[in-house]
Scaffold this active site. Structure first.
Site, PDB file in Angstrom:
ATOM      1  N   THR A  70       0.847  -1.200   0.000  1.00 64.69           N
ATOM      2  CA  THR A  70       0.000   0.000   0.000  1.00 64.69           C
ATOM      3  C   THR A  70       0.877   1.243   0.000  1.00 64.69           C
ATOM      4  O   THR A  70       0.681   2.166  -0.796  1.00 64.69           O
ATOM      5  CB  THR A  70      -0.947   0.000   1.225  1.00 64.69           C
ATOM      6  OG1 THR A  70      -1.822  -1.124   1.105  1.00 64.69           O
ATOM      7  CG2 THR A  70      -1.768   1.274   1.312  1.00 64.69           C
ATOM      8  N   GLN A 178       0.922  -9.458  -6.201  1.00 63.34           N
ATOM      9  CA  GLN A 178       0.412 -10.837  -6.307  1.00 63.34           C
ATOM     10  C   GLN A 178       1.283 -11.680  -7.249  1.00 63.34           C
ATOM     11  O   GLN A 178       0.946 -12.837  -7.517  1.00 63.34           O
ATOM     12  CB  GLN A 178      -1.037 -10.840  -6.805  1.00 63.34           C
ATOM     13  CG  GLN A 178      -2.046 -10.250  -5.825  1.00 63.34           C
ATOM     14  CD  GLN A 178      -2.219 -11.072  -4.547  1.00 63.34           C
ATOM     15  OE1 GLN A 178      -1.782 -12.230  -4.449  1.00 63.34           O
ATOM     16  NE2 GLN A 178      -2.848 -10.481  -3.546  1.00 63.34           N
ATOM     17  N   SER A 197       6.183  -8.379   1.516  1.00 65.33           N
ATOM     18  CA  SER A 197       6.726  -9.644   2.004  1.00 65.33           C
ATOM     19  C   SER A 197       5.658 -10.639   2.496  1.00 65.33           C
ATOM     20  O   SER A 197       5.814 -11.852   2.372  1.00 65.33           O
ATOM     21  CB  SER A 197       7.680  -9.265   3.138  1.00 65.33           C
ATOM     22  OG  SER A 197       8.352 -10.333   3.639  1.00 65.33           O
ATOM     23  N   HIS A 198       4.570 -10.093   3.048  1.00 66.40           N
ATOM     24  CA  HIS A 198       3.584 -11.001   3.672  1.00 66.40           C
ATOM     25  C   HIS A 198       2.782 -11.814   2.659  1.00 66.40           C
ATOM     26  O   HIS A 198       1.999 -12.682   3.041  1.00 66.40           O
ATOM     27  CB  HIS A 198       2.639 -10.228   4.607  1.00 66.40           C
ATOM     28  CG  HIS A 198       1.684  -9.301   3.929  1.00 66.40           C
ATOM     29  ND1 HIS A 198       0.347  -9.590   3.806  1.00 66.40           N
ATOM     30  CD2 HIS A 198       1.851  -8.105   3.349  1.00 66.40           C
ATOM     31  CE1 HIS A 198      -0.258  -8.584   3.183  1.00 66.40           C
ATOM     32  NE2 HIS A 198       0.637  -7.672   2.893  1.00 66.40           N
ATOM     33  N   THR A 234      14.020   5.251  10.518  1.00 65.89           N
ATOM     34  CA  THR A 234      15.116   4.358  10.895  1.00 65.89           C
ATOM     35  C   THR A 234      15.087   3.103  10.023  1.00 65.89           C
ATOM     36  O   THR A 234      14.012   2.503   9.873  1.00 65.89           O
ATOM     37  CB  THR A 234      14.970   3.956  12.382  1.00 65.89           C
ATOM     38  OG1 THR A 234      15.025   5.140  13.164  1.00 65.89           O
ATOM     39  CG2 THR A 234      16.065   2.994  12.821  1.00 65.89           C
ATOM     40  N   CYS A 320      -8.939  -5.685   1.352  1.00 62.39           N
ATOM     41  CA  CYS A 320      -9.022  -4.248   1.660  1.00 62.39           C
ATOM     42  C   CYS A 320     -10.159  -3.544   0.934  1.00 62.39           C
ATOM     43  O   CYS A 320     -10.200  -2.323   0.880  1.00 62.39           O
ATOM     44  CB  CYS A 320      -7.715  -3.551   1.307  1.00 62.39           C
ATOM     45  SG  CYS A 320      -6.274  -4.485   1.734  1.00 62.39           S
TER      46      CYS A 320
HETATM   47  N1  PLP Z   1      -1.576  -4.688  -4.339  1.00 64.10           N
HETATM   48  C1  PLP Z   1      -2.147  -5.874  -4.476  1.00 64.10           C
HETATM   49  C2  PLP Z   1      -2.314  -6.441  -5.867  1.00 64.10           C
HETATM   50  C3  PLP Z   1      -2.583  -6.598  -3.365  1.00 64.10           C
HETATM   51  O1  PLP Z   1      -3.147  -7.788  -3.536  1.00 64.10           O
HETATM   52  C4  PLP Z   1      -2.413  -6.031  -2.083  1.00 64.10           C
HETATM   53  C5  PLP Z   1      -2.899  -6.745  -0.878  1.00 64.10           C
HETATM   54  O2  PLP Z   1      -3.771  -7.565  -0.939  1.00 64.10           O
HETATM   55  C6  PLP Z   1      -1.807  -4.769  -1.966  1.00 64.10           C
HETATM   56  C7  PLP Z   1      -1.394  -4.134  -3.111  1.00 64.10           C
HETATM   57  C8  PLP Z   1      -1.602  -4.121  -0.632  1.00 64.10           C
HETATM   58  O3  PLP Z   1      -0.628  -4.792   0.094  1.00 64.10           O
HETATM   59  P1  PLP Z   1      -0.282  -4.479   1.611  1.00 64.10           P
HETATM   60  O4  PLP Z   1      -1.300  -5.193   2.419  1.00 64.10           O
HETATM   61  O5  PLP Z   1       1.089  -5.021   1.802  1.00 64.10           O
HETATM   62  O6  PLP Z   1      -0.316  -3.015   1.814  1.00 64.10           O
END
Ligand code: PLP
Length: 373
Positions: A70, A178, A197-198, A234, A320
């Site tokens: 994000t 993705q 990373s997640h 930092t 989201c």
């Molecule tokens: N972009 C895409 C294509 C995603 O699938 C996601 C999360 O699902 C994001 C951006 C946002 O990632 P983050 O949760 O690391 O902010």
């Protein structure tokens, strides 16, 4: 619980957690400090950036560490738009983008930028002819996902970059969140690329924005020095080391992981397609990690709730988004509002077992019968 929402978040790999603990314990200094502890953290940080850049085929200075995709998307989009504002204020995007791309674009629109949406074909891919027709001299940015989070469609990013070669004022941002760790990603074709990373068994709160060496963007977080002048704070050495570990594991095993997910996807597609009211929305050549479907006449949120009540975790749109609105991505490929409102997403991992898939199919059958009667 049967977890089938790996595109929203993946469980952290124990090796990644080990890296985090070790680096936190062994490098207590702030990498910006000039004393011994600081210098030692700085040396470690440089080593991490070198290793990550080697894996991605980029330069260490082209890495901006962020809190996730994000932030990376916001930094790329707002940063380019602001720094290029005297050249032009026209931006091209797609209806498949994650809210972390579409929302900063809406924010820019509110302050006078013009946003054009490129058409999507029924195969889920950008209509390249339409894309060409939208490009103008004052187009300063094209922002597109490498793989979209709802359908798993793989976009023709190399072709897009090729078309942009004739438009030197237009920067290309790729949201590869993705894609990284699942399919090969060519960073060099873009001006900026984001990921987190997640999504590949790393930690939440850690991401990267690749930014081409010479590109100037306006920071959105101002402050003191960090590992990169475009993002203050930092240096997050332990998080960055954890990202390095997760990335190495994902890239070292990319083919094996892909193949095992592909088999699971094929099984699911075949079994679910037997139901007369099931519409598979993900194109056949989407990444196998994502399978988007609709059960005709049943809202996606209702099917998700029914599954969740029985211990199955899937998602409606991406985690989201606002669930009560029809999915823009599914609407783009089906041109059917009701179908878009009925859609939901299964997302798979190499950790998913056949036992889980079989149990899911039993629970699906029960929910299907209850909700479509
Ligand atoms: N972009 C895409 C294509 C995603 O699938 C996601 C999360 O699902 C994001 C951006 C946002 O990632 P983050 O949760 O690391 O902010």
């Amino acid at each position: 619980m049967i977890y089938l929402d790996y595109s929203a978040n993946t469980p952290t790999d124990p090796t990644v957690l080990e890296t985090f603990s070790q680096i936190t314990a062994n490098f207590p200094g702030n990498a910006n400090s000039k004393h011994t502890a600081g210098k030692s953290a700085q040396t470690k940080q440089n080593e991490i950036s070198q290793n990550i850049s080697d894996m991605l085929g980029i330069k260490p200075d082209e890495i901006i560490y962020t809190s996730g995709a994000t932030e990376s998307n916001n930094l790329a989009i707002k940063g380019i738009a602001r720094s290029e504002r005297h050249t032009g204020r026209h931006i091209i995007t797609t209806p498949l983008e994650h809210p972390s791309v579409s929302a900063p674009l809406t924010a820019l629109q509110e302050i006078g930028y013009e946003i054009d949406m490129v058409k999507i074909g029924l195969d889920g891919k950008i209509d390249l002819e339409h894309f060409k027709s939208l490009l103008r001299k004052d187009t300063v940015l094209t922002t597109v996902c490498a793989v979209d989070s709802e359908l798993g469609t793989v976009q023709p990013t190399s072709e897009i970059a090729g078309i942009l070669a004739d438009f030197p004022n237009c920067r290309l941002h790729i949201d590869a969140t993705q894609a990284v760790g699942k399919i090969p990603v060519d960073f060099k074709i873009a001006d900026t690329v984001s990921f987190a990373s997640h999504k590949f068994y790393g930690l939440v709160g850690s991401g990267i924005l690749y930014k081409k060496e010479d590109l100037i963007i306006e920071p959105i977080i101002h402050g003191g020095m960090s590992t990169n002048i475009f993002r203050s704070g930092t240096p997050t050495t332990a998080l960055n080391a954890s990202l390095e570990t997760a990335l190495k594991l994902a890239l070292d095993n990319i083919n094996e992981r892909f193949d095992s997910v592909k088999k699971l996807n094929t099984l699911l597609r075949d079994k679910l397609s037997e139901y007369p009211k099931v519409v598979i929305n993900s194109p056949k050549d989407a990444i196998p990690h994502i399978l988007n479907l609709s059960v005709t006449g049943v809202k996606g949120v209702d099917f998700q709730k029914a599954l969740s009540d029985k211990g199955v975790c899937v998602s409606v749109k991406s985690a989201c988004s606002t669930d009560s609105l029809p999915s823009r991505a599914v609407f783009a490929v089906s041109r059917n509002r009701k179908n878009a409102l009925s859609s939901w997403r299964i997302s798979l991992s190499h950790l998913t077992t056949y036992d889980e898939i079989n149990k899911f199919l039993e629970i699906f059958e029960t929910c299907y019968k209850e909700l479509t009667k």
